[in-house]
Design a protein around this motif. Structure first.
Motif, PDB file in Angstrom:
ATOM      1  N   HIS A 136       0.824  -1.214   0.000  1.00 57.17           N
ATOM      2  CA  HIS A 136       0.000   0.000   0.000  1.00 57.17           C
ATOM      3  C   HIS A 136       0.857   1.263   0.000  1.00 57.17           C
ATOM      4  CE1 HIS A 136      -4.186  -1.248   0.193  1.00 57.17           C
ATOM      5  NE2 HIS A 136      -3.800  -2.278   0.934  1.00 57.17           N
ATOM      6  N   ASP A 137       0.230   2.372  -0.352  1.00 62.89           N
ATOM      7  CA  ASP A 137       0.919   3.665  -0.392  1.00 62.89           C
ATOM      8  C   ASP A 137       1.098   4.259   0.992  1.00 62.89           C
ATOM      9  OD1 ASP A 137       0.356   3.104  -3.031  1.00 62.89           O
ATOM     10  OD2 ASP A 137      -0.217   5.145  -3.551  1.00 62.89           O
ATOM     11  N   GLY A 138       0.473   3.668   1.989  1.00 62.99           N
ATOM     12  CA  GLY A 138       0.553   4.159   3.351  1.00 62.99           C
ATOM     13  C   GLY A 138       0.800   3.040   4.341  1.00 62.99           C
ATOM     14  N   GLY A 143      -5.375  -3.746   8.920  1.00 67.36           N
ATOM     15  CA  GLY A 143      -6.061  -3.628   7.641  1.00 67.36           C
ATOM     16  C   GLY A 143      -6.484  -2.216   7.277  1.00 67.36           C
ATOM     17  N   ILE A 144      -6.206  -1.240   8.128  1.00 70.55           N
ATOM     18  CA  ILE A 144      -6.567   0.159   7.877  1.00 70.55           C
ATOM     19  C   ILE A 144      -5.323   0.930   7.452  1.00 70.55           C
ATOM     20  CG2 ILE A 144      -7.548   2.263   8.868  1.00 70.55           C
ATOM     21  CD1 ILE A 144      -9.528  -0.059   8.677  1.00 70.55           C
ATOM     22  N   ILE A 145      -5.435   1.727   6.388  1.00 68.36           N
ATOM     23  CA  ILE A 145      -4.321   2.567   5.958  1.00 68.36           C
ATOM     24  C   ILE A 145      -4.346   3.831   6.799  1.00 68.36           C
ATOM     25  CG2 ILE A 145      -3.406   3.982   4.091  1.00 68.36           C
ATOM     26  CD1 ILE A 145      -5.151   0.623   3.518  1.00 68.36           C
ATOM     27  N   LEU A 146      -3.263   4.065   7.525  1.00 63.87           N
ATOM     28  CA  LEU A 146      -3.181   5.167   8.482  1.00 63.87           C
ATOM     29  C   LEU A 146      -2.807   6.465   7.772  1.00 63.87           C
ATOM     30  CD1 LEU A 146      -1.154   3.283  11.232  1.00 63.87           C
ATOM     31  CD2 LEU A 146      -3.644   3.482  11.042  1.00 63.87           C
ATOM     32  N   ASN A 147      -3.562   7.505   7.991  1.00 66.32           N
ATOM     33  CA  ASN A 147      -3.292   8.770   7.298  1.00 66.32           C
ATOM     34  C   ASN A 147      -2.167   9.571   7.952  1.00 66.32           C
ATOM     35  OD1 ASN A 147      -4.764  10.730   5.147  1.00 66.32           O
ATOM     36  ND2 ASN A 147      -3.906  11.930   6.820  1.00 66.32           N
ATOM     37  N   ASP A 148      -2.352   9.973   9.198  1.00 63.89           N
ATOM     38  CA  ASP A 148      -1.418  10.921   9.817  1.00 63.89           C
ATOM     39  C   ASP A 148      -0.036  10.313  10.019  1.00 63.89           C
ATOM     40  OD1 ASP A 148      -3.737  12.332   9.807  1.00 63.89           O
ATOM     41  OD2 ASP A 148      -3.840  12.674  11.965  1.00 63.89           O
ATOM     42  N   GLU A 149       0.011   9.050  10.426  1.00 62.63           N
ATOM     43  CA  GLU A 149       1.299   8.396  10.580  1.00 62.63           C
ATOM     44  C   GLU A 149       2.013   8.266   9.229  1.00 62.63           C
ATOM     45  OE1 GLU A 149      -1.442   6.715  13.803  1.00 62.63           O
ATOM     46  OE2 GLU A 149      -1.583   7.440  11.725  1.00 62.63           O
ATOM     47  N   THR A 150       1.241   8.010   8.171  1.00 66.00           N
ATOM     48  CA  THR A 150       1.826   7.940   6.832  1.00 66.00           C
ATOM     49  C   THR A 150       2.394   9.283   6.417  1.00 66.00           C
ATOM     50  OG1 THR A 150       0.382   6.121   6.116  1.00 66.00           O
ATOM     51  CG2 THR A 150       1.313   7.516   4.396  1.00 66.00           C
ATOM     52  N   VAL A 151       1.669  10.368   6.696  1.00 63.29           N
ATOM     53  CA  VAL A 151       2.164  11.704   6.338  1.00 63.29           C
ATOM     54  C   VAL A 151       3.520  11.968   6.978  1.00 63.29           C
ATOM     55  CG1 VAL A 151       1.743  14.187   6.599  1.00 63.29           C
ATOM     56  CG2 VAL A 151      -0.105  12.671   5.840  1.00 63.29           C
ATOM     57  N   ASP A 173       0.522   9.491  -3.013  1.00 58.42           N
ATOM     58  CA  ASP A 173      -0.063   8.634  -1.991  1.00 58.42           C
ATOM     59  C   ASP A 173      -1.535   8.887  -1.732  1.00 58.42           C
ATOM     60  OD1 ASP A 173      -0.108  10.725   0.592  1.00 58.42           O
ATOM     61  OD2 ASP A 173       1.370  11.148  -0.959  1.00 58.42           O
ATOM     62  N   MET A 174      -1.988  10.137  -1.955  1.00 57.85           N
ATOM     63  CA  MET A 174      -3.378  10.572  -1.729  1.00 57.85           C
ATOM     64  C   MET A 174      -3.783  10.590  -0.252  1.00 57.85           C
ATOM     65  SD  MET A 174      -4.741  11.674  -4.511  1.00 57.85           S
ATOM     66  CE  MET A 174      -6.522  11.593  -4.313  1.00 57.85           C
ATOM     67  N   MET A 175      -2.810  10.760   0.644  1.00 55.90           N
ATOM     68  CA  MET A 175      -3.154  10.987   2.049  1.00 55.90           C
ATOM     69  C   MET A 175      -3.573  12.443   2.238  1.00 55.90           C
ATOM     70  SD  MET A 175      -2.659   8.031   3.461  1.00 55.90           S
ATOM     71  CE  MET A 175      -2.697   6.933   2.028  1.00 55.90           C
ATOM     72  N   ASP A 176      -4.464  12.689   3.185  1.00 52.18           N
ATOM     73  CA  ASP A 176      -4.894  14.057   3.481  1.00 52.18           C
ATOM     74  C   ASP A 176      -3.809  14.800   4.243  1.00 52.18           C
ATOM     75  OD1 ASP A 176      -7.463  13.916   2.311  1.00 52.18           O
ATOM     76  OD2 ASP A 176      -8.242  12.872   4.075  1.00 52.18           O
ATOM     77  N   GLY A 177      -3.534  16.027   3.829  1.00 57.36           N
ATOM     78  CA  GLY A 177      -2.625  16.908   4.556  1.00 57.36           C
ATOM     79  C   GLY A 177      -1.167  16.754   4.226  1.00 57.36           C
ATOM     80  N   ARG A 178      -0.824  15.888   3.278  1.00 55.34           N
ATOM     81  CA  ARG A 178       0.601  15.633   3.069  1.00 55.34           C
ATOM     82  C   ARG A 178       1.296  16.781   2.367  1.00 55.34           C
ATOM     83  NH1 ARG A 178      -2.188  14.922  -1.869  1.00 55.34           N
ATOM     84  NH2 ARG A 178      -1.122  13.506  -3.295  1.00 55.34           N
ATOM     85  N   LEU A 221       0.452  -6.489  -2.695  1.00 58.85           N
ATOM     86  CA  LEU A 221      -0.742  -5.719  -2.371  1.00 58.85           C
ATOM     87  C   LEU A 221      -1.829  -6.601  -1.771  1.00 58.85           C
ATOM     88  CD1 LEU A 221      -2.227  -2.993  -2.458  1.00 58.85           C
ATOM     89  CD2 LEU A 221      -3.034  -3.615  -4.749  1.00 58.85           C
ATOM     90  N   LYS A 222      -2.297  -6.196  -0.597  1.00 61.76           N
ATOM     91  CA  LYS A 222      -3.391  -6.894   0.070  1.00 61.76           C
ATOM     92  C   LYS A 222      -4.602  -5.977   0.069  1.00 61.76           C
ATOM     93  CE  LYS A 222      -0.181  -9.435   3.082  1.00 61.76           C
ATOM     94  NZ  LYS A 222       1.029  -8.979   2.369  1.00 61.76           N
ATOM     95  N   GLY A 223      -5.675  -6.411  -0.571  1.00 68.71           N
ATOM     96  CA  GLY A 223      -6.861  -5.565  -0.697  1.00 68.71           C
ATOM     97  C   GLY A 223      -6.728  -4.615  -1.865  1.00 68.71           C
ATOM     98  N   ASP A 224      -7.394  -3.461  -1.773  1.00 67.84           N
ATOM     99  CA  ASP A 224      -7.319  -2.468  -2.843  1.00 67.84           C
ATOM    100  C   ASP A 224      -7.013  -1.102  -2.240  1.00 67.84           C
ATOM    101  OD1 ASP A 224      -9.799  -1.244  -1.946  1.00 67.84           O
ATOM    102  OD2 ASP A 224     -10.867  -2.853  -2.963  1.00 67.84           O
ATOM    103  N   LYS A 225      -7.030  -0.077  -3.072  1.00 70.43           N
ATOM    104  CA  LYS A 225      -6.627   1.257  -2.643  1.00 70.43           C
ATOM    105  C   LYS A 225      -7.794   2.250  -2.658  1.00 70.43           C
ATOM    106  CE  LYS A 225      -1.841   0.524  -4.052  1.00 70.43           C
ATOM    107  NZ  LYS A 225      -0.589   1.150  -4.560  1.00 70.43           N
ATOM    108  N   LYS A 226      -8.996   1.720  -2.568  1.00 73.38           N
ATOM    109  CA  LYS A 226     -10.174   2.578  -2.727  1.00 73.38           C
ATOM    110  C   LYS A 226     -10.436   3.486  -1.538  1.00 73.38           C
ATOM    111  CE  LYS A 226     -12.509  -0.558  -5.930  1.00 73.38           C
ATOM    112  NZ  LYS A 226     -13.694  -1.432  -6.161  1.00 73.38           N
ATOM    113  N   THR A 227      -9.811   3.228  -0.383  1.00 74.81           N
ATOM    114  CA  THR A 227     -10.058   4.101   0.761  1.00 74.81           C
ATOM    115  C   THR A 227      -9.227   5.377   0.694  1.00 74.81           C
ATOM    116  OG1 THR A 227      -8.372   3.139   2.218  1.00 74.81           O
ATOM    117  CG2 THR A 227     -10.574   2.127   2.220  1.00 74.81           C
ATOM    118  N   TYR A 228      -8.268   5.436  -0.230  1.00 77.35           N
ATOM    119  CA  TYR A 228      -7.493   6.682  -0.344  1.00 77.35           C
ATOM    120  C   TYR A 228      -7.405   7.219  -1.767  1.00 77.35           C
ATOM    121  CZ  TYR A 228      -3.660   3.154  -0.728  1.00 77.35           C
ATOM    122  OH  TYR A 228      -2.867   2.080  -1.043  1.00 77.35           O
ATOM    123  N   GLN A 229      -7.472   6.366  -2.786  1.00 81.83           N
ATOM    124  CA  GLN A 229      -7.535   6.873  -4.143  1.00 81.83           C
ATOM    125  C   GLN A 229      -8.978   7.190  -4.520  1.00 81.83           C
ATOM    126  OE1 GLN A 229      -5.515   3.967  -6.585  1.00 81.83           O
ATOM    127  NE2 GLN A 229      -3.501   4.489  -5.746  1.00 81.83           N
TER     128      GLN A 229
END
Length: 332
Positions: A136-138, A143-151, A173-178, A221-229
Motif C-alpha cells: 500500500h501507499d501508506g 487492515g486500515i491505511i493510516l493517514n497521519d502516521e503515513t504523512v 499517496d493521496m493521504m490528506d494533509g501531506r 498488495l493486500k486488498g485495494d486502494k479505494k479508501t485513499y484513491q
C-alpha cells in the motif's frame, strides 16, 4: 466563447483543412518536447536492462543505465525524468523504513544522475508502496491505511530526496494533509526551490496493473486502494482536492490516469489556470503498444494523437513512457 461566423457557403470549414500549410496555421494545440516527462524504472545492480513484459519496450534499468537514459533524455531536449524503484523484497517492511534511507535505490540514483546530467530535472515518487510489505501507499494497521502516521513517514522521505538533489517531488499517496506537511518541512530545511508536483486527483483505476508489475508491488498488495484513491465516478471532488493542494503549497498538480480522465484535466485547467499535468499510465501505454504490435492500429500515429489530446484538454505536460520515442519524432 461564442464564435461569430457567416452562413454557408460564405463559411466553409474545409477551406482551412484544404492544404498542409493552412492546417498548420489554424492548429490550436501543438505537442513539443518541452511537454514531456519520462518515467523510468530503476533497480539494483550494474549493466542491467530488464524487460517488463506487460509494458513492451520498457525496461528496468540499473543506476548506470539510468544515468545513460538521463543523458539520452537531455540530448533529446526532454526537460525531466521521473524515477520509480523496483525494490528488493528483502528490504520491504511494514514500517517502510527503507523509504527514507539516504542510500536506498532512488536516492543513489538521484545523486548519480544529478552528478552526470545536472541540467535535467529529476522528479521522484513520494509514496510508500515500493517499500511496503503490504503493497500500500501508506502504513497499515489492522487492515486500515493510516493517514497521519503515513504523512509523517512521507515527510521524512521527501526531505531525504530533496537532500539528495531531487528537483521535483511527486506525492502520489493521496493521504490528506501531506502537501502542507511537506511544504512546511522543505521550507524549514532550506529546500525552498524544490517543487511539488502533487498527484492531486489520482483515481482508483484498473489502468495501473503493468506499473505494479514494474515496481514489484502486485504480489505484495493486500486488498485495494479505494479508501485513499479517488472514486472514478467523481469529478467535483477532484476540484476540491486540487484547490486544497494548491492552498497547502503545491506548485503543480496532476490528474492520473490520463486518457480516461481528460474531462478532469480540462476542468482543472479552466478552474485554476495552474500548471496542470497528466500521467499517461502503464495501462494506457500497454493498450496502445499491444494493439500496435498486433497490427490493429498505427502505433506511432495513435501515440502522437493520444498525447495531443492531453494538450487539447489543457495539460501543460504529460508523464509518458513514449517520451524518448516522441522526442525523436518531434525533432525530426
Amino acid at each position: 466563447m461564442r464564435p461569430t461566423q457567416a452562413a454557408y457557403p460564405a463559411t466553409r470549414f474545409r477551406r482551412l483543412r484544404s492544404q498542409d500549410a493552412l492546417r498548420r496555421l489554424a492548429q490550436e494545440n501543438v505537442l513539443t518536447v518541452d511537454d514531456l516527462i519520462w518515467p523510468i524504472f530503476i533497480r539494483d545492480g550494474a549493466g542491467i536492462e530488464e524487460p517488463i513484459h506487460s509494458m513492451p519496450g520498457v525496461n528496468r534499468l540499473s543506476i548506470d543505465l539510468a544515468v545513460r537514459a538521463a543523458e539520452q533524455a537531455a540530448s533529446l531536449g526532454i526537460p525531466a525524468i521521473c524515477l520509480f524503484p523496483y525494490t528488493d523484497p528483502s528490504v520491504k517492511t511494514a514500517g517502510c523504513e527503507e523509504a527514507w534511507n539516504p542510500e536506498n535505490l532512488t536516492n543513489r540514483c538521484i545523486r548519480a544522475i544529478k552528478a552526470a546530467v545536472p541540467g535535467i530535472a529529476v522528479m521522484t515518487d513520494i509514496a510508500l508502496d515500493p517499500y511496503n510489505a503490504h503493497g500500500h501507499d501508506g502504513l497499515v494497521r489492522d487492515g486500515i491505511i493510516l493517514n497521519d502516521e503515513t504523512v509523517e513517514a512521507l515527510v521524512r522521505m521527501a526531505l531525504v530526496q530533496a537532500e539528495c538533489g531531487a528537483d521535483i517531488l511527486g506525492p502520489s499517496d493521496m493521504m490528506d494533509g501531506r502537501i502542507g506537511a511537506m511544504r512546511a518541512a522543505l521550507e524549514a530545511a532550506g529546500h525552498r526551490d524544490v517543487a511539488i508536483l502533487s498527484y492531486s486527483a489520482k483515481y482508483a483505476s484498473a489502468f495501473y496493473g503493468p506499473f505494479r508489475d514494474a515496481v514489484g508491488a502486485s504480489g505484495a498488495l493486500k486488498g485495494d486502494k479505494k479508501t485513499y484513491q479517488m472514486n472514478p465516478g467523481n469529478s467535483d471532488e477532484a476540484l476540491r482536492l486540487i484547490e486544497r493542494d494548491l492552498r497547502e503549497g503545491a506548485d503543480m498538480v496532476m490528474v492520473k490516469p490520463g486518457m480516461p480522465y481528460l474531462d478532469i484535466c480540462r476542468r482543472v485547467k479552466d478552474a485554476f489556470g495552474v500548471p496542470t499535468y497528466a500521467y499517461q499510465v502503464s495501462g494506457e501505454y500497454a493498450m496502445i503498444m499491444g494493439a500496435a504490435e498486433h497490427g490493429w492500429i498505427d502505433g506511432e500515429k495513435a501515440m502522437l494523437e493520444s498525447l495531443l489530446g492531453f494538450k487539447r484538454a489543457g495539460c501543460d505536460g504529460v508523464l509518458t513512457y513514449f517520451a524518448p520515442r516522441v522526442a525523436r519524432l518531434l525533432r525530426g
